[in-house]
Design a protein around this motif. Structure first.
Motif, short mmCIF file in Angstrom:
data_model
loop_
_atom_site.label_atom_id
_atom_site.label_comp_id
_atom_site.label_asym_id
_atom_site.label_seq_id
_atom_site.Cartn_x
_atom_site.Cartn_y
_atom_site.Cartn_z
N TYR A 1 80.15 52.60 103.40
CA TYR A 1 80.97 51.73 104.01
C TYR A 1 81.60 52.27 105.17
N ARG B 1 92.77 40.96 108.16
CA ARG B 1 92.31 40.81 109.38
C ARG B 1 92.92 39.49 110.02
N GLN C 1 90.20 40.32 102.72
CA GLN C 1 89.01 40.57 101.94
C GLN C 1 89.07 41.50 100.88
N ARG D 1 88.54 36.64 100.02
CA ARG D 1 87.21 36.41 100.49
C ARG D 1 86.51 38.02 100.14
N ASP E 1 84.46 41.48 101.17
CA ASP E 1 84.03 42.17 102.54
C ASP E 1 82.80 41.78 103.06
N THR E 2 81.96 41.21 102.32
CA THR E 2 80.40 41.14 102.90
C THR E 2 80.45 39.79 103.43
N ASP E 3 81.41 39.00 103.37
CA ASP E 3 81.33 37.75 104.19
C ASP E 3 81.80 38.03 105.60
N THR E 4 81.18 37.36 106.67
CA THR E 4 81.53 37.80 107.95
C THR E 4 82.72 37.08 108.64
N LEU E 5 83.35 37.51 109.58
CA LEU E 5 84.48 36.77 109.85
C LEU E 5 84.10 35.45 110.58
N LYS E 6 82.96 35.48 111.36
CA LYS E 6 82.45 34.29 111.59
C LYS E 6 82.43 33.23 110.86
N ASP E 7 81.89 33.54 109.61
CA ASP E 7 81.53 32.46 108.74
C ASP E 7 82.76 32.06 108.08
#
Ligand SMILES: [Zn+2]
Ligand SMILES: [Zn+2]
Ligand SMILES: [Zn+2]
Ligand SMILES: [Zn+2]
Length: 265
Positions: A108, A174, A189, A222, A224-230
């Motif tokens: 990480y 975030r 996340q 959510r 931590d593997t989800d992107t902020l953009k998504d």
């Protein structure tokens, strides 16, 4: 030979194929791209840059790849790259690529790297220790985290992150404000195995200065593997329009917000 016959061969005689795919330098099972020397001896792509000649015959190295070896490699079951850190998953190269991106035993990055220019990378179990040691002011140790935004500037684009040490787990908070869209975005996340994220919820609580207006908004945590953009694009986060946010702001620049973390029943 059809693809089917290679697949059955790999099942019947997997061990000898794995032996054929052993890099003569590092002894790991080679993964594409697999390179070769002028006489056809193969070596892995990690070892090739450090070699001046073929480790097997001393012949010249060429840039041509060994496509047959690469095809064989796609039919072999490989261990996850994070075996040394405790992952015992084994799968085909195709599945491994997806797995390693979300493997709970992967390395990480520092969760507040962007805020600090920190280049640390380590195991999940060391994240809290690292953050405590190097970025203590970014940790909130409570199931109820309070934020006081002083001199909140609606017109300034701003992104930041911090860590919640809550419910016996570590979470990544975030926040982003977008003056163009006039919106504040916030998300929590879960840091760890993706399937654990939905076991937790976070609740935003805002109270207007007079106490007359209250807002409570609950979201599922959510991964931590989800992107902020998504996350932002699919609105799976807390989004507050500036017009609403202004109702909770004192003197136009100060507002307080609480985020309560809890495990779903
Ligand atoms: Zn090698
Ligand atoms: Zn050679
Ligand atoms: Zn793994
Ligand atoms: Zn760091």
């Amino acid at each position: 030979m059809t693809t089917d016959s290679i697949a059955s061969l790999s099942l019947e005689d997997g061990k000898s194929i794995i032996k054929l795919l052993e890099c003569p330098v590092c002894l790991d099972t080679m993964k594409p791209p697999i390179f070769q020397c002028q006489n056809g001896h193969s070596m892995c792509s990690s070892c090739k840059p450090g070699l001046s000649s073929c480790p097997t015959c001393r012949g010249a190295l060429i840039d041509t790849r060994n496509l047959l070896a690469e095809q064989l490699a796609y039919n072999v079951i490989y261990p996850c790259n994070n075996t040394a850190r405790g992952c015992y998953e084994k799968m085909s190269l195709e599945d491994l690529k997806k797995h390693e991106a979300v493997c709970p035993y992967r390395l990480y990055e520092c969760p507040v790297a962007k805020e600090n220019g920190c280049t640390w990378a380590g195991c999940r179990s060391d994240i809290l220790h690292h953050t405590e040691l190097k970025h203590d002011k970014y940790i909130y140790r409570s199931d109820l985290c309070s934020f006081k935004y002083e001199e909140f500037n609606f017109l300034q684009e701003c992104k930041f992150a911090c860590i919640f040490s809550s419910c016996g787990e570590i979470f990544w908070f975030r926040s982003k404000r977008d003056p163009e869209k006039r919106k504040l975005y916030e998300v929590v996340q879960y840091i760890g195995p993706a399937e654990n994220a939905s076991k937790y919820v976070y609740e935003h609580r805002l109270v207007s200065p007079s106490g007359d207006q209250k807002l409570t908004f609950t979201n599922v945590v959510r991964s931590d593997t989800d992107t902020l953009k998504d996350i932002y694009a699919t609105r799976k986060c807390f989004i507050l329009e500036y017009d609403t946010l202004e109702m909770f702001t004192q003197n136009g620049t100060t507002f307080e917000c609480q985020i309560k973390m809890c495990r779903q029943k």
